[in-house]
Scaffold this motif. Structure first.
Motif, mmCIF file in Angstrom:
data_model
loop_
_atom_site.group_PDB
_atom_site.id
_atom_site.type_symbol
_atom_site.label_atom_id
_atom_site.label_comp_id
_atom_site.label_asym_id
_atom_site.label_seq_id
_atom_site.Cartn_x
_atom_site.Cartn_y
_atom_site.Cartn_z
ATOM 1 N N GLU A 137 37.070 43.335 76.671
ATOM 2 C CA GLU A 137 35.948 43.978 77.366
ATOM 3 C C GLU A 137 34.711 43.091 77.456
ATOM 4 O O GLU A 137 33.751 43.440 78.132
ATOM 5 C CB GLU A 137 35.585 45.282 76.661
ATOM 6 C CG GLU A 137 36.718 46.298 76.665
ATOM 7 C CD GLU A 137 36.243 47.681 76.334
ATOM 8 O OE1 GLU A 137 35.260 48.139 76.951
ATOM 9 O OE2 GLU A 137 36.836 48.319 75.455
ATOM 10 N N GLU A 140 31.226 41.226 72.710
ATOM 11 C CA GLU A 140 30.693 42.168 73.693
ATOM 12 C C GLU A 140 29.174 42.123 73.702
ATOM 13 O O GLU A 140 28.531 41.848 72.691
ATOM 14 C CB GLU A 140 31.154 43.591 73.373
ATOM 15 C CG GLU A 140 32.664 43.795 73.461
ATOM 16 C CD GLU A 140 33.057 45.236 73.178
ATOM 17 O OE1 GLU A 140 32.226 46.131 73.450
ATOM 18 O OE2 GLU A 140 34.165 45.458 72.687
ATOM 19 N N LYS A 194 28.179 45.388 79.878
ATOM 20 C CA LYS A 194 29.347 44.969 80.655
ATOM 21 C C LYS A 194 28.956 44.608 82.080
ATOM 22 O O LYS A 194 29.427 43.617 82.640
ATOM 23 C CB LYS A 194 30.392 46.091 80.658
ATOM 24 C CG LYS A 194 31.621 45.833 81.520
ATOM 25 C CD LYS A 194 32.459 44.692 80.997
ATOM 26 C CE LYS A 194 33.714 44.513 81.812
ATOM 27 N NZ LYS A 194 34.543 43.394 81.344
ATOM 28 N N SER A 227 37.341 41.976 85.856
ATOM 29 C CA SER A 227 36.122 42.714 85.514
ATOM 30 C C SER A 227 35.626 43.592 86.655
ATOM 31 O O SER A 227 35.135 44.698 86.439
ATOM 32 C CB SER A 227 35.015 41.729 85.108
ATOM 33 O OG SER A 227 35.356 41.034 83.939
ATOM 34 N N HIS A 267 33.394 47.376 85.932
ATOM 35 C CA HIS A 267 33.600 47.718 84.524
ATOM 36 C C HIS A 267 35.076 47.620 84.124
ATOM 37 O O HIS A 267 35.554 48.357 83.269
ATOM 38 C CB HIS A 267 33.067 49.125 84.225
ATOM 39 C CG HIS A 267 31.571 49.202 84.211
ATOM 40 N ND1 HIS A 267 30.829 49.331 85.366
ATOM 41 C CD2 HIS A 267 30.674 49.144 83.200
ATOM 42 C CE1 HIS A 267 29.541 49.369 85.055
ATOM 43 N NE2 HIS A 267 29.416 49.253 83.750
ATOM 44 N N LYS A 323 38.527 45.635 82.575
ATOM 45 C CA LYS A 323 38.814 44.875 81.360
ATOM 46 C C LYS A 323 39.690 43.676 81.709
ATOM 47 O O LYS A 323 40.600 43.776 82.525
ATOM 48 C CB LYS A 323 39.526 45.763 80.340
ATOM 49 C CG LYS A 323 38.708 46.982 79.928
ATOM 50 C CD LYS A 323 39.509 47.893 79.014
ATOM 51 C CE LYS A 323 38.741 49.163 78.674
ATOM 52 N NZ LYS A 323 39.531 50.071 77.815
#
Length: 214
Positions: free
Chosen positions: A50, A57, A64, A112, A140, A142
């Motif tokens: 993520e 992160e 994100k 992404s 958003h 992954k």
């Protein structure tokens, strides 16, 4: 090396990267792994990242989104760098390195930006491509990782060793994808062939790349 050939290299590696990720998403459940050719040192281990490298992160509700937008800006900058390098007849070492870095950055950006709206989740099931119930939203998604090379896995360190004694140790526990490999290879070329990569224009040091890429 011409800009056309540089773009062909980018497209080829990008297609390989995305095919491998889509295959893993649609054939593996999250954290499922298999040994390739029955070998412990080469495994396919499906995880989703993520954040940045090594799963780092950016905290916060917009972390994100900020990371994805930063990656988009970085790709634009790298693309411009590639264009200018070809225009200025820079070393083939440099052009290939930039093309590889561009491929890697763009490959992970696709995950992404789009994966959150074209796949459903992979928890306890294999994901469905173009699902009617996607797991996320635009920007958003992954990043899919799957290549795992634990040269030494779950080795218990000797008890007499200070601090780490008795603990399990795995050598090279990073899990990555084709895009990550492209970035690492490009950076490696810039580091180990620095003088050749940044040599002015084409010279005799480019013989290897000329013979193989032009």
């Amino acid at each position: 090396m011409s800009l056309k050939k540089a773009y062909l290299l980018v497209i080829l590696l990008l297609v390989i990267d995305q095919i491998s990720k889509i295959y893993i998403k649609t054939h593996f459940m999250l954290e499922e792994k298999i040994k390739v050719f029955g070998q412990n040192w080469f495994q396919i281990f499906f995880i989703e990242n993520e954040g940045m490298a090594w799963g780092v992160e950016i905290p916060g509700a917009y972390g994100k989104l900020f990371l994805t937008l930063f990656r988009l800006l970085a790709v634009c900058g790298i693309g411009y760098w590639l264009h200018e390098s070809v225009k200025n007849k820079s070393s083939n070492y440099l052009i290939v390195a930039i093309a590889l870095i561009l491929t890697g950055a763009f490959g992970n950006i696709i995950d992404s930006v789009f994966y959150g709206i074209i796949f459903d989740h992979s928890h306890g099931q294999t994901a469905t491509l173009f699902s009617s119930d996607p797991y996320g939203t635009l920007f958003h998604g992954k990043v899919v990782d799957m290549l795992y090379f634990p040269i030494i896995e779950d080795y218990v360190l000797p008890e007499w060793l200070p601090i780490w004694g008795g603990k399990e140790f795995t050598f090279f526990n990073a899990i990555f994808n084709i895009a990550d490999m492209a970035i690492s290879t490009g950076v490696g070329i810039l580091i180990f062939f620095n003088k050749r990569a940044f040599a002015p224009n084409h010279n005799e040091q480019d013989t290897f790349f000329k013979n193989n890429l032009e």
